[in-house]
Design a protein around this motif. Structure first.
Motif, PDB file in Angstrom:
ATOM      1  N   SER A 160      53.079   8.005  39.716  1.00 56.96           N
ATOM      2  CA  SER A 160      53.429   7.233  38.523  1.00 56.96           C
ATOM      3  C   SER A 160      52.781   7.713  37.232  1.00 56.96           C
ATOM      4  O   SER A 160      52.960   7.083  36.209  1.00 56.96           O
ATOM      5  CB  SER A 160      53.084   5.762  38.744  1.00 56.96           C
ATOM      6  N   ARG A 161      52.021   8.784  37.269  1.00 56.55           N
ATOM      7  CA  ARG A 161      51.437   9.264  36.019  1.00 56.55           C
ATOM      8  C   ARG A 161      51.642  10.751  35.858  1.00 56.55           C
ATOM      9  O   ARG A 161      51.784  11.483  36.809  1.00 56.55           O
ATOM     10  CB  ARG A 161      49.954   8.963  35.853  1.00 56.55           C
ATOM     11  N   TRP A 162      51.594  11.147  34.590  1.00 53.18           N
ATOM     12  CA  TRP A 162      51.781  12.563  34.262  1.00 53.18           C
ATOM     13  C   TRP A 162      50.450  13.270  34.076  1.00 53.18           C
ATOM     14  O   TRP A 162      50.348  14.465  34.295  1.00 53.18           O
ATOM     15  CB  TRP A 162      52.657  12.704  33.017  1.00 53.18           C
ATOM     16  N   GLY A 163      49.436  12.526  33.675  1.00 54.54           N
ATOM     17  CA  GLY A 163      48.132  13.125  33.499  1.00 54.54           C
ATOM     18  C   GLY A 163      47.083  12.068  33.284  1.00 54.54           C
ATOM     19  O   GLY A 163      47.393  10.898  33.044  1.00 54.54           O
ATOM     20  N   SER A 164      45.835  12.494  33.407  1.00 58.21           N
ATOM     21  CA  SER A 164      44.715  11.607  33.116  1.00 58.21           C
ATOM     22  C   SER A 164      43.488  12.460  32.823  1.00 58.21           C
ATOM     23  O   SER A 164      43.455  13.654  33.125  1.00 58.21           O
ATOM     24  CB  SER A 164      44.445  10.638  34.280  1.00 58.21           C
ATOM     25  N   CYS A 165      42.502  11.816  32.234  1.00 59.63           N
ATOM     26  CA  CYS A 165      41.250  12.484  31.882  1.00 59.63           C
ATOM     27  C   CYS A 165      40.117  11.578  32.337  1.00 59.63           C
ATOM     28  O   CYS A 165      40.080  10.409  31.963  1.00 59.63           O
ATOM     29  CB  CYS A 165      41.193  12.709  30.371  1.00 59.63           C
ATOM     30  N   SER A 166      39.204  12.107  33.141  1.00 62.51           N
ATOM     31  CA  SER A 166      38.079  11.301  33.617  1.00 62.51           C
ATOM     32  C   SER A 166      36.951  11.315  32.590  1.00 62.51           C
ATOM     33  O   SER A 166      36.874  12.205  31.745  1.00 62.51           O
ATOM     34  CB  SER A 166      37.580  11.828  34.965  1.00 62.51           C
ATOM     35  N   LEU A 167      36.077  10.350  32.699  1.00 66.85           N
ATOM     36  CA  LEU A 167      34.938  10.258  31.786  1.00 66.85           C
ATOM     37  C   LEU A 167      34.053  11.494  31.838  1.00 66.85           C
ATOM     38  O   LEU A 167      33.436  11.865  30.851  1.00 66.85           O
ATOM     39  CB  LEU A 167      34.096   9.021  32.110  1.00 66.85           C
ATOM     40  N   ASP A 168      33.991  12.149  33.012  1.00 62.08           N
ATOM     41  CA  ASP A 168      33.136  13.333  33.133  1.00 62.08           C
ATOM     42  C   ASP A 168      33.837  14.627  32.719  1.00 62.08           C
ATOM     43  O   ASP A 168      33.282  15.710  32.870  1.00 62.08           O
ATOM     44  CB  ASP A 168      32.522  13.442  34.526  1.00 62.08           C
ATOM     45  N   GLY A 169      35.059  14.525  32.181  1.00 62.29           N
ATOM     46  CA  GLY A 169      35.705  15.702  31.601  1.00 62.29           C
ATOM     47  C   GLY A 169      36.691  16.439  32.478  1.00 62.29           C
ATOM     48  O   GLY A 169      37.158  17.523  32.123  1.00 62.29           O
ATOM     49  N   ASN A 170      37.027  15.871  33.637  1.00 63.08           N
ATOM     50  CA  ASN A 170      38.035  16.499  34.489  1.00 63.08           C
ATOM     51  C   ASN A 170      39.429  16.069  34.033  1.00 63.08           C
ATOM     52  O   ASN A 170      39.637  14.918  33.643  1.00 63.08           O
ATOM     53  CB  ASN A 170      37.818  16.110  35.952  1.00 63.08           C
ATOM     54  N   LEU A 171      40.367  16.997  34.103  1.00 66.26           N
ATOM     55  CA  LEU A 171      41.746  16.732  33.705  1.00 66.26           C
ATOM     56  C   LEU A 171      42.632  16.752  34.938  1.00 66.26           C
ATOM     57  O   LEU A 171      42.516  17.654  35.782  1.00 66.26           O
ATOM     58  CB  LEU A 171      42.221  17.793  32.710  1.00 66.26           C
ATOM     59  N   ASN A 172      43.515  15.784  35.039  1.00 68.15           N
ATOM     60  CA  ASN A 172      44.442  15.677  36.162  1.00 68.15           C
ATOM     61  C   ASN A 172      45.865  15.745  35.635  1.00 68.15           C
ATOM     62  O   ASN A 172      46.184  15.095  34.633  1.00 68.15           O
ATOM     63  CB  ASN A 172      44.246  14.332  36.880  1.00 68.15           C
ATOM     64  N   PHE A 173      46.709  16.518  36.329  1.00 61.74           N
ATOM     65  CA  PHE A 173      48.100  16.660  35.908  1.00 61.74           C
ATOM     66  C   PHE A 173      49.032  16.545  37.096  1.00 61.74           C
ATOM     67  O   PHE A 173      48.712  16.980  38.200  1.00 61.74           O
ATOM     68  CB  PHE A 173      48.323  18.009  35.212  1.00 61.74           C
ATOM     69  N   ASN A 174      50.202  16.004  36.829  1.00 59.85           N
ATOM     70  CA  ASN A 174      51.244  15.909  37.833  1.00 59.85           C
ATOM     71  C   ASN A 174      51.964  17.250  37.909  1.00 59.85           C
ATOM     72  O   ASN A 174      52.417  17.778  36.883  1.00 59.85           O
ATOM     73  CB  ASN A 174      52.231  14.801  37.446  1.00 59.85           C
ATOM     74  N   CYS A 175      52.104  17.792  39.111  1.00 59.61           N
ATOM     75  CA  CYS A 175      52.754  19.095  39.282  1.00 59.61           C
ATOM     76  C   CYS A 175      54.204  19.095  38.799  1.00 59.61           C
ATOM     77  O   CYS A 175      54.731  20.134  38.404  1.00 59.61           O
ATOM     78  CB  CYS A 175      52.670  19.554  40.740  1.00 59.61           C
ATOM     79  N   LEU A 176      54.851  17.932  38.793  1.00 63.27           N
ATOM     80  CA  LEU A 176      56.257  17.845  38.375  1.00 63.27           C
ATOM     81  C   LEU A 176      56.467  18.218  36.907  1.00 63.27           C
ATOM     82  O   LEU A 176      57.590  18.491  36.488  1.00 63.27           O
ATOM     83  CB  LEU A 176      56.810  16.438  38.636  1.00 63.27           C
ATOM     84  N   LEU A 177      55.386  18.261  36.137  1.00 63.31           N
ATOM     85  CA  LEU A 177      55.502  18.636  34.720  1.00 63.31           C
ATOM     86  C   LEU A 177      56.114  20.016  34.534  1.00 63.31           C
ATOM     87  O   LEU A 177      56.768  20.271  33.520  1.00 63.31           O
ATOM     88  CB  LEU A 177      54.129  18.589  34.042  1.00 63.31           C
ATOM     89  N   VAL A 178      55.932  20.920  35.506  1.00 63.51           N
ATOM     90  CA  VAL A 178      56.473  22.279  35.349  1.00 63.51           C
ATOM     91  C   VAL A 178      57.994  22.315  35.474  1.00 63.51           C
ATOM     92  O   VAL A 178      58.609  23.344  35.172  1.00 63.51           O
ATOM     93  CB  VAL A 178      55.826  23.312  36.312  1.00 63.51           C
ATOM     94  N   LEU A 179      58.603  21.210  35.883  1.00 64.41           N
ATOM     95  CA  LEU A 179      60.069  21.146  35.965  1.00 64.41           C
ATOM     96  C   LEU A 179      60.694  20.724  34.637  1.00 64.41           C
ATOM     97  O   LEU A 179      61.904  20.795  34.467  1.00 64.41           O
ATOM     98  CB  LEU A 179      60.495  20.147  37.046  1.00 64.41           C
ATOM     99  N   MET A 180      59.868  20.295  33.724  1.00 63.75           N
ATOM    100  CA  MET A 180      60.334  19.744  32.450  1.00 63.75           C
ATOM    101  C   MET A 180      60.334  20.810  31.361  1.00 63.75           C
ATOM    102  O   MET A 180      59.773  21.883  31.548  1.00 63.75           O
ATOM    103  CB  MET A 180      59.428  18.587  32.055  1.00 63.75           C
ATOM    104  N   PRO A 181      60.945  20.504  30.234  1.00 59.92           N
ATOM    105  CA  PRO A 181      60.882  21.453  29.123  1.00 59.92           C
ATOM    106  C   PRO A 181      59.411  21.785  28.808  1.00 59.92           C
ATOM    107  O   PRO A 181      58.557  20.891  28.850  1.00 59.92           O
ATOM    108  CB  PRO A 181      61.536  20.696  27.967  1.00 59.92           C
ATOM    109  N   PRO A 182      59.112  23.053  28.517  1.00 57.32           N
ATOM    110  CA  PRO A 182      57.718  23.460  28.278  1.00 57.32           C
ATOM    111  C   PRO A 182      56.995  22.643  27.216  1.00 57.32           C
ATOM    112  O   PRO A 182      55.800  22.367  27.342  1.00 57.32           O
ATOM    113  CB  PRO A 182      57.837  24.928  27.846  1.00 57.32           C
ATOM    114  N   GLU A 183      57.707  22.228  26.174  1.00 57.50           N
ATOM    115  CA  GLU A 183      57.050  21.456  25.124  1.00 57.50           C
ATOM    116  C   GLU A 183      56.632  20.070  25.619  1.00 57.50           C
ATOM    117  O   GLU A 183      55.664  19.493  25.120  1.00 57.50           O
ATOM    118  CB  GLU A 183      57.922  21.357  23.855  1.00 57.50           C
ATOM    119  N   VAL A 184      57.344  19.535  26.606  1.00 52.81           N
ATOM    120  CA  VAL A 184      56.963  18.235  27.172  1.00 52.81           C
ATOM    121  C   VAL A 184      55.672  18.398  27.975  1.00 52.81           C
ATOM    122  O   VAL A 184      54.743  17.600  27.847  1.00 52.81           O
ATOM    123  CB  VAL A 184      58.105  17.643  28.029  1.00 52.81           C
ATOM    124  N   LEU A 185      55.593  19.447  28.783  1.00 51.96           N
ATOM    125  CA  LEU A 185      54.357  19.751  29.503  1.00 51.96           C
ATOM    126  C   LEU A 185      53.210  19.898  28.507  1.00 51.96           C
ATOM    127  O   LEU A 185      52.140  19.308  28.683  1.00 51.96           O
ATOM    128  CB  LEU A 185      54.526  21.028  30.326  1.00 51.96           C
TER     129      LEU A 185
END
Length: 174
Positions: A96-121
């Protein structure tokens, strides 16, 4: 009180315990146009997802492989551009999410983003990077996002309108 329209078009209404029925019913009546709009959106997304076809386990494996190459490149590009640091990047298939950022600086991304237009990613990458400076969705946060990525609003709108299609394409394991 809140209302949610699920993928199967069920309308879920949450009200505090003890709320009289007439209050909930009035709330639903007030939100009738929004509910109809959401049901139409769910239907449109389902039709589009069906036309694009399901994503199998093998598809997801290939998508993750591509995402593990593409997303870190985009993060590095925008991090350098904006002078923003981060720790690690995690790429997963999220429900249900495309990305998130933890308080300690880690970035999380949904792999499905690479199926979308590059500017959306890129818009999601910038959004999460900007959380390294503002761990909220304040005006300062969005000013920073728009400074780095001026087309953010258009891409965000596209993601809200079309993102659900990608979630619907994932074959659910029984």
């Amino acid at each position: 009180m809140s209302i949610h329209v699920a993928d199967d078009k069920k309308v879920i209404v949450k009200v505090p315990l003890g709320t009289p029925n007439f209050v909930a019913e009035n709330f639903i009546r007030e939100k009738k146009d929004w509910i109809i709009k959401q049901m139409s959106k769910v239907e449109r997304q389902t039709v589009l997802a069906d036309s694009m076809g399901p994503l199998t386990e093998e598809d997801i494996k290939q998508i993750k492989k591509k995402a593990k190459k593409v997303i870190p490149e985009r993060v590095e590009h925008y991090a350098k551009l904006a002078g923003i640091s981060y720790k690690r990047i995690f790429i997963r298939l999220q429900k249900s999410r495309w990305g998130s950022c933890s308080l300690d600086g880690n970035l999380n991304f949904n792999c499905l983003l690479v199926l979308m237009p590059p500017e959306v990613l890129d818009s999601v990458v910038v959004h999460e990077l900007c959380h390294r400076r503002h761990m909220n969705h304040s005006r300062d946060f969005y000013d920073e996002v728009l400074r780095i990525f001026p087309d953010y609003k258009r891409c965000s709108k596209w993601l809200k309108q079309n993102g659900g299609v990608y979630f619907k394409r994932v074959v659910k394991e029984e």
